[in-house]
Design an enzyme around this catalytic site. Structure first.
Site, PDB file in Angstrom:
ATOM      1  CG  ASN A 125      58.319   9.965 -20.847  1.00  9.29           C
ATOM      2  OD1 ASN A 125      58.862  10.316 -21.895  1.00  9.29           O
ATOM      3  ND2 ASN A 125      57.730  10.822 -20.051  1.00  9.29           N
ATOM      4  CG  HIS A 126      54.301  11.149 -22.668  1.00  8.81           C
ATOM      5  ND1 HIS A 126      53.426  11.412 -21.640  1.00  8.81           N
ATOM      6  CD2 HIS A 126      55.279  12.068 -22.567  1.00  8.81           C
ATOM      7  CE1 HIS A 126      53.862  12.458 -20.942  1.00  8.81           C
ATOM      8  NE2 HIS A 126      54.997  12.867 -21.491  1.00  8.81           N
ATOM      9  CG  HIS A 175      62.193  13.039 -22.295  1.00  7.39           C
ATOM     10  ND1 HIS A 175      60.866  12.715 -22.036  1.00  7.39           N
ATOM     11  CD2 HIS A 175      62.693  13.506 -21.102  1.00  7.39           C
ATOM     12  CE1 HIS A 175      60.607  12.953 -20.754  1.00  7.39           C
ATOM     13  NE2 HIS A 175      61.688  13.432 -20.171  1.00  7.39           N
ATOM     14  CG  HIS A 179      62.167   9.311 -25.023  1.00  4.36           C
ATOM     15  ND1 HIS A 179      61.738  10.217 -25.967  1.00  4.36           N
ATOM     16  CD2 HIS A 179      61.411   9.529 -23.925  1.00  4.36           C
ATOM     17  CE1 HIS A 179      60.752  10.937 -25.464  1.00  4.36           C
ATOM     18  NE2 HIS A 179      60.537  10.544 -24.214  1.00  4.36           N
ATOM     19  CD  GLU A 203      57.470  11.184 -25.315  1.00  2.00           C
ATOM     20  OE1 GLU A 203      57.367  10.151 -24.653  1.00  2.00           O
ATOM     21  OE2 GLU A 203      57.969  12.233 -24.873  1.00  2.00           O
ATOM     22  CG  HIS A 239      59.219  18.284 -25.798  1.00  2.00           C
ATOM     23  ND1 HIS A 239      57.866  18.411 -25.585  1.00  2.00           N
ATOM     24  CD2 HIS A 239      59.447  16.948 -25.904  1.00  2.00           C
ATOM     25  CE1 HIS A 239      57.295  17.210 -25.557  1.00  2.00           C
ATOM     26  NE2 HIS A 239      58.239  16.315 -25.740  1.00  2.00           N
ATOM     27  CG  ASP A 276      59.723  14.113 -28.196  1.00  2.00           C
ATOM     28  OD1 ASP A 276      60.793  13.853 -28.782  1.00  2.00           O
ATOM     29  OD2 ASP A 276      59.517  13.831 -27.003  1.00  2.00           O
TER      30      ASP A 276
HETATM   31 FE   LIG Z   1      58.112  14.175 -25.537  1.00  2.99          FE
HETATM   32 FE   LIG Z   2      59.289  11.909 -23.191  1.00  2.00          FE
END
Ligand SMILES: [Fe+2]
Ligand SMILES: [Fe+2]
Length: 273
Positions: free
Chosen positions: A67-68, A178, A153, A39, A180, A8
């Site tokens: 999810n973003h 996801h 993710h 994302e 990070h 990400d």
């Molecule tokens: Fe992320």
């Molecule tokens: Fe995420």
């Protein structure tokens, strides 16, 4: 083939790190395909069309989300005209964009890229395992696709590891995103699929998951409304996984973690230098 997947991108530090380093790495490692999760690339929340174009121009062949995906409303519109930008494949039917695509890379290879979201501690979407199955059935590795990269993710390492073994032998790489935070479990599974539970992030690691520390800590100490989380301001690090595949089968031969930047212990595929 030589594949690079980066986790990400978080805000400007992540974008700058990718834009500064990727063109040189593509050249130095003779990369065939680069996929990056984007994302959090727009101020930590979602992606804009301008940023998407910027990441592709820097040398990404495809960008995945999570999810973003829809934090920037414009994504709902421009994703329809950007076949290299993928959102999770297990969103409900009728969701804009696509979750998988056979990408023609700059080196002339055809790589199936799939983005799928886990369900543990996440939004309850459609079954991620069945959704990936459908994509791989129509585009088998070594026949239609020269390589297959699946970005899972998800929050839970159990779900990501289960997906890795479920797809072992059918994909070139199954990599988590996801959290990070990069994991140290990158390996080639028995069936020949490269796997890593989380690629980490491209961003400022002197932070809490890429966001400035002060507000992130305050939220744990006080349960009162505060200010918006903003991406860190320091120099970004890129993080992910490098995979070498067998040209005949599309399966992985060797893997290395990629961590280049100021805060983490650096690592790179020394076998390509
Ligand atoms: Fe992320
Ligand atoms: Fe995420």
């Amino acid at each position: 083939m030589r594949l690079l997947f980066l986790g990400d991108i978080v805000g400007r530090p992540g974008r700058n790190a990718v834009i500064e380093r990727l063109p040189g790495l593509r050249d130095r490692w003779q990369l065939d395909c680069v996929v990056i999760n984007g994302e959090n690339s727009a101020g930590g929340f979602g992606i804009t069309e301008a940023i998407c174009d910027e990441i592709l121009a820097a040398g990404a062949d495809a960008i995945t989300l999570g999810n973003h995906s829809w934090d920037q409303r414009e994504t709902l519109v421009f994703i329809e005209r950007q076949p290299r930008l993928l959102r999770p494949v297990n969103y409900p039917p009728g969701t804009p964009g696509r979750g998988a695509n056979l990408i023609d890379t700059r080196s002339g290879a055809r790589v199936l890229v799939v983005n799928v979201m886990g369900r543990l501690y996440m939004d309850p979407l459609d079954d991620p395992f069945a959704a990936v199955d459908r994509e791989l059935e129509t585009c088998p590795l070594g026949q239609v696709a020269d390589a297959i990269i699946v970005d899972v993710h998800a929050e839970a390492t159990s779900e990501k590891e289960a997906m890795g073994y479920y797809l072992d032998g059918r994909a070139s790489l199954v990599v988590g995103t996801h959290t990070h935070v990069p994991t140290a479990d990158h390996r080639v599974l028995p069936g020949g699929t490269a796997y890593m539970s989380d690629a980490g992030m491209c961003g400022d690691y002197d932070s809490v998951l890429g966001m400035q520390k002060e507000e992130a800590i305050r939220r744990f100490l006080q349960k009162t409304p505060g200010t918006r989380l903003e991406p860190g301001l320091g120099e970004g690090t890129i993080s992910g996984i490098a995979v070498e595949t067998d040209d005949r089968t599309g399966l992985a031969r060797r893997v290395a973690a990629v961590r280049l930047g100021p805060n983490l212990e650096e690592n790179w595929p020394r076998f390509w230098d």
